[in-house]
Design a protein around this motif. Structure first.
Motif, PDB file in Angstrom:
ATOM      1  N   TRP A  58       0.737  -1.366   0.131  1.00  0.00           N
ATOM      2  CA  TRP A  58      -0.396  -0.238  -0.085  1.00  0.00           C
ATOM      3  C   TRP A  58       0.664   0.856   0.489  1.00  0.00           C
ATOM      4  O   TRP A  58       0.238   2.288  -0.936  1.00  0.00           O
ATOM      5  N   GLU A  59       2.013   1.365   0.269  1.00  0.00           N
ATOM      6  CA  GLU A  59       3.038   2.113   0.733  1.00  0.00           C
ATOM      7  C   GLU A  59       3.034   2.749  -0.676  1.00  0.00           C
ATOM      8  O   GLU A  59       4.147   3.670  -1.060  1.00  0.00           O
ATOM      9  N   GLN A  60       3.597   2.329  -1.808  1.00  0.00           N
ATOM     10  CA  GLN A  60       3.983   2.020  -3.067  1.00  0.00           C
ATOM     11  C   GLN A  60       2.414   3.223  -3.595  1.00  0.00           C
ATOM     12  O   GLN A  60       2.936   2.400  -4.874  1.00  0.00           O
ATOM     13  N   ILE A  61       1.315   2.482  -3.581  1.00  0.00           N
ATOM     14  CA  ILE A  61       0.447   3.217  -4.393  1.00  0.00           C
ATOM     15  C   ILE A  61       0.506   4.833  -4.185  1.00  0.00           C
ATOM     16  O   ILE A  61       0.798   5.217  -3.023  1.00  0.00           O
ATOM     17  N   ARG A  62       0.667   5.488  -4.943  1.00  0.00           N
ATOM     18  CA  ARG A  62       1.058   6.725  -4.769  1.00  0.00           C
ATOM     19  C   ARG A  62      -0.216   7.709  -5.039  1.00  0.00           C
ATOM     20  O   ARG A  62      -0.616   9.297  -4.381  1.00  0.00           O
ATOM     21  N   ALA A  63      -0.625   7.637  -5.148  1.00  0.00           N
ATOM     22  CA  ALA A  63      -2.083   8.225  -5.719  1.00  0.00           C
ATOM     23  C   ALA A  63      -3.992   6.964  -6.597  1.00  0.00           C
ATOM     24  O   ALA A  63      -3.356   6.220  -6.819  1.00  0.00           O
ATOM     25  N   VAL A  64      -4.462   7.471  -6.509  1.00  0.00           N
ATOM     26  CA  VAL A  64      -5.710   6.657  -6.920  1.00  0.00           C
ATOM     27  C   VAL A  64      -6.037   7.828  -8.306  1.00  0.00           C
ATOM     28  O   VAL A  64      -6.894   8.882  -8.693  1.00  0.00           O
TER      29      VAL A  64
END
Length: 310
Positions: A58-64
């Motif tokens: 999850w920490e690698q997910i920068r944006a949605v």
């Protein structure tokens, strides 16, 4: 990138990297008639599942990124009144998503987003001018002109499903006018016209029955092809693209749909527009919605636009 797609019949979520690789893809029925709150709750649950199945922390997910049919206000992140989501009015999608994910949110018209994906990573990656058509519950469009997405003055340009193919024709459930392309070639319309002809079948069933030689299904399918070719001919004459990419659920029929449309468009368009425009299926297939939602966010970053709209 976490990418979400809000459709009239299904929700989709996936994790997509900077090369356009879809690392996970999960879907669920929209059940949009239950209202935006319950539908978005299911979408957000689907999103967590997509992240869990992707192997990406999850920490690698920068944006949605979120794609949905318009009209919408992309800058404010609000769905104004999408015809495929009856009763959804001024839904603050970005604000709701931001509370859940605590990441920057970008909302975009789903067909515009799909055009971005096909242009960035897919069938249109080698061209400067292209059109994308999604043929599903409704019909949407996205346009790339000289390498850039065309959005129109209010951000909702490219509603190619509402090109008129018969001004005395069938009522369009999307916009209320008569004779729109959507009123003839959407999955909803194909099934509706099949019922009127005495065949209780989905668009997919109609395509299969037409392949098998059923005369009723063949007539419905032939009308679908003729209407789509008429609409695409007008679109090619207008934009003179190098490429028209066709996606959405109805496009799963492949060359049964695209082949005769391609032939008819080449025969009918003004020269030289029709001679230079190829017509192909989406490179992403069923994944094009989530690929598009991700592509919009990556495109903004590439342009140095750090203004996620939520």
């Amino acid at each position: 990138m976490l990418a979400l797609d809000i459709g009239g019949t299904k929700l989709a979520a996936g994790v997509v990297d900077e090369e356009g690789v879809v690392h996970s893809f999960v879907v669920a029925p929209s059940r949009a008639e239950e209202g935006p709150e319950r539908t978005l709750d299911r979408l957000f649950e689907l999103a967590w599942r997509a992240v869990a199945e992707s192997g990406v922390e999850w920490e690698q997910i920068r944006a949605v990124g979120i794609g949905c049919g318009g009209p919408l206000d992309a800058e404010r992140g609000v769905l104004i009144a999408p015809p495929h989501l009856p009763g959804w009015r001024n839904v603050p999608v970005n604000a709701l998503a931001r509370r859940v994910f605590r990441r920057p949110i970008t909302l975009e018209n789903d067909a515009t987003a799909a055009a971005a994906a096909e242009h960035r990573w897919g069938a249109g990656s080698a061209v400067r001018n292209m059109v994308y058509l999604t043929i599903s519950t409704g019909v949407g469009g996205g346009v790339v002109i000289d390498g850039s997405l065309y959005r129109g003055s209010m951000g909702n340009g490219g509603e190619l499903g509402h090109v008129t193919v018969d001004w005395h024709g069938r009522p369009c459930r999307g916009c209320g006018r008569r004779g729109c392309l959507e009123a003839y070639v959407s999955g909803t319309s194909i099934a509706e016209r099949a019922r009127e002809a005495g065949l209780d079948a989905s668009a997919e069933d109609v395509a299969a029955a037409a392949r098998a030689g059923d005369p009723v299904a063949s007539a419905v399918w032939a009308e679908t092809v003729e209407a789509l070719a008429c609409g695409v001919t007008s679109i090619v004459n207008l934009f003179e693209p190098e490429l028209v990419v066709i996606g959405g659920g109805v496009s799963r029929s492949g060359e049964q749909l695209i082949g005769p449309v391609r032939d008819a468009v080449r025969a009918s368009t003004m020269k030289p527009a029709g001679e230079c425009a190829d017509i192909v299926a989406s490179a992403f297939g069923d994944h094009v919605g989530v690929a598009g939602a991700a592509a919009i966010v990556y495109d903004r970053a590439a342009l140095g636009d750090a203004r996620p709209n939520g």
